[in-house]
Design a protein around this motif. Structure first.
Motif, PDB file in Angstrom:
ATOM      1  N   ILE A 205       0.998  -1.374  -0.146  1.00  0.00           N
ATOM      2  CA  ILE A 205      -0.032  -0.044   0.105  1.00  0.00           C
ATOM      3  C   ILE A 205       0.739   1.134   0.046  1.00  0.00           C
ATOM      4  CG2 ILE A 205      -1.903   1.365   0.995  1.00  0.00           C
ATOM      5  CD1 ILE A 205      -2.873  -1.031   2.370  1.00  0.00           C
ATOM      6  N   ALA A 206       0.678   2.139  -0.721  1.00  0.00           N
ATOM      7  CA  ALA A 206       1.425   3.365  -0.942  1.00  0.00           C
ATOM      8  C   ALA A 206       0.604   4.381  -0.738  1.00  0.00           C
ATOM      9  CB  ALA A 206       2.216   3.378  -2.201  1.00  0.00           C
ATOM     10  N   GLY A 207       1.218   5.695  -0.506  1.00  0.00           N
ATOM     11  CA  GLY A 207       0.418   7.161  -0.630  1.00  0.00           C
ATOM     12  C   GLY A 207       1.173   7.884  -1.691  1.00  0.00           C
ATOM     13  N   SER A 208       0.071   8.310  -2.470  1.00  0.00           N
ATOM     14  CA  SER A 208       0.727   9.227  -3.754  1.00  0.00           C
ATOM     15  C   SER A 208       1.462  10.472  -3.481  1.00  0.00           C
ATOM     16  CB  SER A 208      -0.626   9.554  -4.515  1.00  0.00           C
ATOM     17  OG  SER A 208      -1.138  10.867  -3.737  1.00  0.00           O
ATOM     18  N   GLU A 209       1.291  11.073  -2.132  1.00  0.00           N
ATOM     19  CA  GLU A 209       2.253  12.142  -1.759  1.00  0.00           C
ATOM     20  C   GLU A 209       3.216  11.831  -0.718  1.00  0.00           C
ATOM     21  OE1 GLU A 209      -0.289  15.586  -1.097  1.00  0.00           O
ATOM     22  OE2 GLU A 209      -1.689  14.645  -2.787  1.00  0.00           O
ATOM     23  N   ASP A 210       3.524  10.289  -0.458  1.00  0.00           N
ATOM     24  CA  ASP A 210       4.388   9.826   0.448  1.00  0.00           C
ATOM     25  C   ASP A 210       5.867  10.288   0.470  1.00  0.00           C
ATOM     26  OD1 ASP A 210       6.228   8.572   2.307  1.00  0.00           O
ATOM     27  OD2 ASP A 210       5.003   6.687   1.989  1.00  0.00           O
ATOM     28  N   GLY A 211       6.238  11.393   1.085  1.00  0.00           N
ATOM     29  CA  GLY A 211       7.626  11.924   1.022  1.00  0.00           C
ATOM     30  C   GLY A 211       8.900  10.899   1.603  1.00  0.00           C
ATOM     31  N   SER A 212       8.366   9.923   2.327  1.00  0.00           N
ATOM     32  CA  SER A 212       9.556   8.965   3.021  1.00  0.00           C
ATOM     33  C   SER A 212       9.540   7.885   2.030  1.00  0.00           C
ATOM     34  CB  SER A 212       9.042   8.736   4.352  1.00  0.00           C
ATOM     35  OG  SER A 212       8.621   9.867   5.273  1.00  0.00           O
ATOM     36  N   THR A 213       8.590   7.208   1.882  1.00  0.00           N
ATOM     37  CA  THR A 213       8.565   5.852   0.992  1.00  0.00           C
ATOM     38  C   THR A 213       7.667   6.027  -0.244  1.00  0.00           C
ATOM     39  OG1 THR A 213       6.863   4.753   2.226  1.00  0.00           O
ATOM     40  CG2 THR A 213       9.245   4.319   2.966  1.00  0.00           C
ATOM     41  N   PRO A 214       8.099   6.686  -1.358  1.00  0.00           N
ATOM     42  CA  PRO A 214       7.339   7.037  -2.565  1.00  0.00           C
ATOM     43  C   PRO A 214       6.660   5.869  -3.138  1.00  0.00           C
ATOM     44  CG  PRO A 214       9.569   8.063  -2.559  1.00  0.00           C
ATOM     45  CD  PRO A 214       9.476   7.305  -1.545  1.00  0.00           C
ATOM     46  N   PRO A 215       5.618   5.825  -3.920  1.00  0.00           N
ATOM     47  CA  PRO A 215       4.801   4.882  -4.491  1.00  0.00           C
ATOM     48  C   PRO A 215       5.961   3.888  -5.284  1.00  0.00           C
ATOM     49  CG  PRO A 215       3.620   6.611  -4.770  1.00  0.00           C
ATOM     50  CD  PRO A 215       4.909   7.105  -4.169  1.00  0.00           C
ATOM     51  N   ASP A 216       6.795   4.432  -6.140  1.00  0.00           N
ATOM     52  CA  ASP A 216       7.688   3.684  -6.606  1.00  0.00           C
ATOM     53  C   ASP A 216       8.313   2.305  -5.915  1.00  0.00           C
ATOM     54  OD1 ASP A 216       6.975   4.484  -9.003  1.00  0.00           O
ATOM     55  OD2 ASP A 216       8.693   5.655  -9.672  1.00  0.00           O
ATOM     56  N   LEU A 217       9.082   2.907  -4.551  1.00  0.00           N
ATOM     57  CA  LEU A 217       9.613   2.124  -3.719  1.00  0.00           C
ATOM     58  C   LEU A 217       8.857   0.954  -3.270  1.00  0.00           C
ATOM     59  CD1 LEU A 217      12.053   1.534  -1.939  1.00  0.00           C
ATOM     60  CD2 LEU A 217      11.323   3.210  -0.308  1.00  0.00           C
ATOM     61  N   VAL A 218       7.558   1.462  -2.932  1.00  0.00           N
ATOM     62  CA  VAL A 218       6.514   0.328  -2.265  1.00  0.00           C
ATOM     63  C   VAL A 218       6.224  -0.475  -3.330  1.00  0.00           C
ATOM     64  CG1 VAL A 218       4.529   0.198  -0.978  1.00  0.00           C
ATOM     65  CG2 VAL A 218       5.745   2.201  -0.768  1.00  0.00           C
ATOM     66  N   ARG A 219       5.848  -0.099  -4.609  1.00  0.00           N
ATOM     67  CA  ARG A 219       5.762  -1.151  -5.597  1.00  0.00           C
ATOM     68  C   ARG A 219       7.013  -2.043  -5.872  1.00  0.00           C
ATOM     69  NH1 ARG A 219       1.977  -1.071 -10.196  1.00  0.00           N
ATOM     70  NH2 ARG A 219       1.488   1.192  -9.677  1.00  0.00           N
ATOM     71  N   GLU A 220       7.931  -1.360  -5.991  1.00  0.00           N
ATOM     72  CA  GLU A 220       9.133  -2.421  -6.322  1.00  0.00           C
ATOM     73  C   GLU A 220       9.688  -3.367  -5.019  1.00  0.00           C
ATOM     74  OE1 GLU A 220      13.622  -0.546  -7.420  1.00  0.00           O
ATOM     75  OE2 GLU A 220      13.199  -0.320  -5.256  1.00  0.00           O
ATOM     76  N   THR A 221       9.292  -2.957  -3.843  1.00  0.00           N
ATOM     77  CA  THR A 221       9.244  -4.034  -2.600  1.00  0.00           C
ATOM     78  C   THR A 221       8.271  -4.859  -2.831  1.00  0.00           C
ATOM     79  OG1 THR A 221      10.343  -2.184  -1.464  1.00  0.00           O
ATOM     80  CG2 THR A 221       9.490  -4.100  -0.238  1.00  0.00           C
ATOM     81  N   ALA A 222       6.993  -4.634  -2.917  1.00  0.00           N
ATOM     82  CA  ALA A 222       6.046  -5.567  -3.051  1.00  0.00           C
ATOM     83  C   ALA A 222       6.143  -6.445  -4.217  1.00  0.00           C
ATOM     84  CB  ALA A 222       4.482  -4.866  -3.292  1.00  0.00           C
ATOM     85  N   ASP A 223       6.684  -6.189  -5.436  1.00  0.00           N
ATOM     86  CA  ASP A 223       7.034  -6.762  -6.356  1.00  0.00           C
ATOM     87  C   ASP A 223       7.990  -7.750  -6.447  1.00  0.00           C
ATOM     88  OD1 ASP A 223       5.203  -5.751  -7.915  1.00  0.00           O
ATOM     89  OD2 ASP A 223       6.504  -4.384  -9.416  1.00  0.00           O
ATOM     90  N   LEU A 224       8.788  -7.756  -5.357  1.00  0.00           N
ATOM     91  CA  LEU A 224       9.979  -8.891  -4.940  1.00  0.00           C
ATOM     92  C   LEU A 224       9.231 -10.177  -4.816  1.00  0.00           C
ATOM     93  CD1 LEU A 224      12.266  -6.681  -2.655  1.00  0.00           C
ATOM     94  CD2 LEU A 224      12.771  -7.377  -5.110  1.00  0.00           C
ATOM     95  N   VAL A 225       8.091 -10.140  -4.296  1.00  0.00           N
ATOM     96  CA  VAL A 225       7.216 -11.479  -3.744  1.00  0.00           C
ATOM     97  C   VAL A 225       6.321 -11.530  -5.001  1.00  0.00           C
ATOM     98  CG1 VAL A 225       5.921 -12.437  -2.139  1.00  0.00           C
ATOM     99  CG2 VAL A 225       7.726 -10.585  -1.438  1.00  0.00           C
ATOM    100  N   PRO A 226       6.702 -12.834  -5.594  1.00  0.00           N
ATOM    101  CA  PRO A 226       5.612 -13.032  -6.987  1.00  0.00           C
ATOM    102  C   PRO A 226       4.275 -13.157  -6.445  1.00  0.00           C
ATOM    103  CG  PRO A 226       7.603 -14.634  -6.754  1.00  0.00           C
ATOM    104  CD  PRO A 226       7.562 -13.852  -5.493  1.00  0.00           C
TER     105      PRO A 226
END
Ligand SMILES: O=C(O)CC1=CCC(=O)O1
Length: 262
Positions: A205-226
């Protein structure tokens, strides 16, 4: 209010819902305590056993001398869950709580049946950034970080509301040693390889205006798990459970249903 004595640390925790229900465990972020989930808990489906806790050095838990390691933070919740006889939980972790979720799932898949990686990363920031932050806190206290932190935590609209002061106070009133200890743990953590080996249902889950863990980082992390899922909550910062609790609880409820928890 409940306290778990784990030897080197005493953890404050809270249980809501049905003690015999399917377990869901929440781990909160740097600078917040278990009240982070106050708005979400009442919106969850009935019949769950809902457990949340203050990690070491935060809230009403004890504050052992730092620096802490991510291993110690993972071990704390592992021991708490063992003490409470919780297995096969849905584990929801936000930010450093999401790192704890990754570390716990890697170590104890029997405790974690599904995980939510909320506003987190396999690695958050760079060691030099955390070093600067820790030095600022040592020199001038947590207060020195508060304005910049509120900008990362919340959208512009939310920052214009009086409620922002509640969260600012929560942050600045955390024990300084706890904040520093957990910052050191984040700084030393890189979960890219271990998280890539995980095989369990995961929702990012990401927040569009997250200044600490931006959406791309959250997506990349979730994507590590098939097979993982990803959801973006719009017009919120780092703490979407505070800004849009209905939407956040809706995502958790859908995931709880899909994974057979309710
Ligand atoms: O203070 C922040 O930037 C937010 C944050 C980073 C890691 C965490 O747990 O919170």
């Amino acid at each position: 209010m409940k306290m778990a004595d784990l030897g080197d640390v005493r953890l404050h925790y809270r249980e809501d819902g049905d003690p015999d229900g399917a377990p869901i465990v929440f781990a909160n972020s740097l600078g917040t305590d278990l009240r982070l989930w106050d708005k979400v808990v009442p919106l969850l489906p009935k019949g769950l056993r809902i457990v949340r806790y203050d990690k070491r050095g935060h809230g009403l838990s004890s504050c052992p001398k730092g620096p802490y390691s991510m291993g110690a933070l993972v071990r704390d919740v592992e021991r708490l869950m063992e003490l409470l006889a919780i297995k096969d939980a849905m584990f929801v972790g936000l930010s450093i709580g999401g790192m704890i979720a990754q570390g716990l799932a890697v170590k104890r898949l029997d405790l974690v049946r599904a995980a939510v990686f909320s506003n987190t990363g396999a690695k958050i920031g760079q060691p030099a950034m955390w070093q600067d932050r820790m030095e600022a806190v040592k020199a001038s206290g947590i207060e020195a970080l508060a304005d910049a932190t509120m900008e990362r935590w919340f959208s512009k609209d939310f920052r214009a509301t009086p409620e922002v002061d509640v969260w600012r106070n929560m942050m600045t009133r955390q024990p300084q040693d706890g904040y520093l200890g957990c910052s050191a743990a984040i700084s030393g953590t890189d979960f890219y390889t271990p998280t890539s080996g995980l095989r369990l249902p995961v929702l990012g889950i990401a927040g569009s205006e997250d200044g600490s863990t931006p959406p791309d980082l959250v997506r990349e992390t979730a994507d590590l798990v098939p097979g993982s899922q990803f959801a973006l909550i719009r017009r919120v910062g780092h703490l979407p459970c505070v800004e849009k609790p209905e939407e956040y609880a809706g995502l958790l409820t859908k995931f709880l249903r899909e994974t057979g928890h309710v």
